[in-house]
Design a protein around this motif. Structure first.
Motif, short mmCIF file in Angstrom:
data_model
loop_
_atom_site.label_atom_id
_atom_site.label_comp_id
_atom_site.label_asym_id
_atom_site.label_seq_id
_atom_site.Cartn_x
_atom_site.Cartn_y
_atom_site.Cartn_z
N LYS A 1 -10.52 -0.83 -1.42
CA LYS A 1 -10.31 -2.28 -1.56
C LYS A 1 -9.20 -2.76 -0.63
O LYS A 1 -9.30 -3.82 0.00
CB LYS A 1 -9.96 -2.60 -3.02
CG LYS A 1 -9.78 -4.08 -3.31
CD LYS A 1 -11.03 -4.88 -3.05
CE LYS A 1 -12.16 -4.48 -3.98
NZ LYS A 1 -13.35 -5.34 -3.76
N SER A 2 -8.16 -1.97 -0.50
CA SER A 2 -7.05 -2.33 0.39
C SER A 2 -7.49 -2.31 1.85
O SER A 2 -7.12 -3.18 2.64
CB SER A 2 -5.88 -1.37 0.18
OG SER A 2 -4.79 -1.72 0.98
N PHE B 1 -6.63 -4.90 -9.54
CA PHE B 1 -6.84 -3.46 -9.63
C PHE B 1 -5.50 -2.74 -9.83
O PHE B 1 -5.39 -1.82 -10.66
CB PHE B 1 -7.51 -2.96 -8.34
CG PHE B 1 -8.05 -1.57 -8.43
CD1 PHE B 1 -9.36 -1.34 -8.75
CD2 PHE B 1 -7.22 -0.48 -8.20
CE1 PHE B 1 -9.87 -0.04 -8.83
CE2 PHE B 1 -7.70 0.81 -8.28
CZ PHE B 1 -9.02 1.03 -8.60
N ILE B 2 -4.48 -3.17 -9.09
CA ILE B 2 -3.15 -2.55 -9.23
C ILE B 2 -2.62 -2.73 -10.65
O ILE B 2 -2.12 -1.78 -11.28
CB ILE B 2 -2.16 -3.17 -8.21
CG1 ILE B 2 -2.54 -2.78 -6.78
CG2 ILE B 2 -0.72 -2.72 -8.52
CD1 ILE B 2 -1.72 -3.47 -5.71
N ASP C 1 0.83 -1.21 0.00
CA ASP C 1 0.00 0.00 0.00
C ASP C 1 0.86 1.26 0.00
O ASP C 1 0.57 2.23 -0.71
CB ASP C 1 -0.92 0.02 1.22
CG ASP C 1 -2.06 -0.97 1.09
OD1 ASP C 1 -2.28 -1.49 -0.02
OD2 ASP C 1 -2.73 -1.25 2.12
N TYR D 1 -8.91 2.07 -5.05
CA TYR D 1 -7.90 1.11 -4.60
C TYR D 1 -7.79 1.11 -3.07
O TYR D 1 -7.72 0.05 -2.43
CB TYR D 1 -6.53 1.44 -5.20
CG TYR D 1 -5.41 0.74 -4.48
CD1 TYR D 1 -5.14 -0.60 -4.71
CD2 TYR D 1 -4.65 1.43 -3.52
CE1 TYR D 1 -4.13 -1.24 -4.02
CE2 TYR D 1 -3.63 0.78 -2.83
CZ TYR D 1 -3.38 -0.55 -3.08
OH TYR D 1 -2.38 -1.18 -2.38
N HIS E 1 -4.96 -0.64 -13.29
CA HIS E 1 -5.01 0.82 -13.23
C HIS E 1 -3.64 1.47 -12.98
O HIS E 1 -3.51 2.69 -13.11
CB HIS E 1 -5.97 1.28 -12.14
CG HIS E 1 -7.39 0.89 -12.42
ND1 HIS E 1 -8.16 1.52 -13.37
CD2 HIS E 1 -8.18 -0.08 -11.89
CE1 HIS E 1 -9.37 0.99 -13.40
NE2 HIS E 1 -9.40 0.00 -12.51
N TYR E 2 -2.65 0.66 -12.67
CA TYR E 2 -1.32 1.23 -12.43
C TYR E 2 -0.26 0.62 -13.37
O TYR E 2 0.28 1.30 -14.23
CB TYR E 2 -0.91 1.04 -10.96
CG TYR E 2 -1.58 2.02 -10.03
CD1 TYR E 2 -1.02 3.26 -9.76
CD2 TYR E 2 -2.79 1.71 -9.41
CE1 TYR E 2 -1.64 4.17 -8.91
CE2 TYR E 2 -3.42 2.60 -8.56
CZ TYR E 2 -2.84 3.83 -8.32
OH TYR E 2 -3.45 4.74 -7.48
N TYR F 1 -7.25 5.99 -7.17
CA TYR F 1 -6.53 5.66 -5.94
C TYR F 1 -7.51 5.46 -4.78
O TYR F 1 -7.32 4.56 -3.95
CB TYR F 1 -5.52 6.75 -5.58
CG TYR F 1 -4.82 6.46 -4.29
CD1 TYR F 1 -3.74 5.57 -4.26
CD2 TYR F 1 -5.25 7.02 -3.08
CE1 TYR F 1 -3.11 5.26 -3.07
CE2 TYR F 1 -4.61 6.71 -1.90
CZ TYR F 1 -3.55 5.83 -1.88
OH TYR F 1 -2.94 5.52 -0.70
N ARG G 1 -7.76 -6.87 -5.34
CA ARG G 1 -6.87 -5.73 -5.11
C ARG G 1 -5.68 -5.77 -6.07
O ARG G 1 -5.30 -4.75 -6.66
CB ARG G 1 -6.39 -5.76 -3.66
CG ARG G 1 -5.21 -4.86 -3.31
CD ARG G 1 -4.83 -5.12 -1.86
NE ARG G 1 -3.61 -4.46 -1.46
CZ ARG G 1 -2.40 -5.01 -1.56
NH1 ARG G 1 -2.27 -6.23 -2.10
NH2 ARG G 1 -1.32 -4.36 -1.15
#
Length: 234
Positions: free
Chosen positions: A203-204, A177-178, A115, A200, A181-182, A197, A174
């Motif tokens: 979700k984190s 998603f990383i 994170d 994210y 989107h990243y 963000y 999660r």
């Protein structure tokens, strides 16, 4: 079985002794070489009756005392054996709960570092995507190694598998998603929006909450087993 067989043989011997002795006394009183003894036959019968009765009484008392002592020892051995098994079972559960708690705590640290990496990438220091990708892969490898360790401990906590499965479902969402989107976003030249963000982060946070619930449950189980050990296992 051997002790019970010996008790049965002793019982048969005593019954035989009680049955045979009166006949031996009756026959013996008719022998010529016993005629020197003074007193009537009734008197001698009374004497021998009391004498043999005392012997039989002593044997019976000894047999009963032996039987009771044997039973008490047997029950005490069984009780100590059961207590030892309970102690070993409790000690084993303490070891396994401690191991599970340690592994999950390590996963929690990995989640937090992951994170922080995303937070740093998004808000603070510029970072090449390959660096972000490699770091995330490193965290995932550690997490999957931890999960493999935990899988071997499921038999000791029956409800743990469902909890871990639920946590890993959120974990994979999660991670997807990383990557989406990243790391593998369509236009790496554009900055990731703050709303992405925030999604994210939610979700984190959900992942960390689920992990905290599992850790709390394991901690309670561990405390319960330690209390049993300190108070003595009944």
């Amino acid at each position: 079985m051997k002790i019970e067989k010996n008790i049965l043989i002793t019982l048969i011997f005593v019954i035989g002794f009680i049955t045979i002795i009166p006949f031996i006394i009756i026959i013996g009183m008719k022998w010529q070489w016993t005629s020197f003894a003074y007193g009537s036959a009734d008197g001698w019968l009374g004497f021998w009756g009391g004498y043999i009765g005392a012997i039989i009484g002593a044997l019976a008392a000894g047999f009963i005392a032996y039987y009771v002592a044997h039973k008490q020892i047997h029950l005490q051995v069984d009780k100590e054996d059961l207590r030892a098994r309970k102690f070993l079972g409790t000690q084993l559960r303490i070891d396994k709960f401690s191991e599970i708690y340690s592994v999950l705590s390590e996963m929690g640290r990995n989640f937090a570092e992951s994170d922080m990496l995303i937070f740093t990438y998004h808000f603070k220091e510029p970072m090449e995507l390959y660096v972000l990708r490699d770091k995330q892969r490193e965290y995932q490898d550690k997490d999957l190694s931890s999960i493999r360790n935990i899988n071997s401990l499921f038999p000791f906590v029956p409800d743990l598998k469902n909890d871990i499965d639920n946590m890993m479902e959120i974990y994979h969402e999660r991670n997807r998603f990383i990557y989406k989107h990243y790391i593998h976003r369509k236009d790496p030249s554009k900055k990731v929006s703050d709303s992405i963000y925030e999604d994210y982060s939610r979700k984190s946070d959900e992942l960390m909450i689920v992990l905290h619930v599992i850790l709390t449950d394991i901690s309670n189980k561990l405390s319960h087993e330690i209390d049993k050990l300190e108070k003595g296992i009944n």
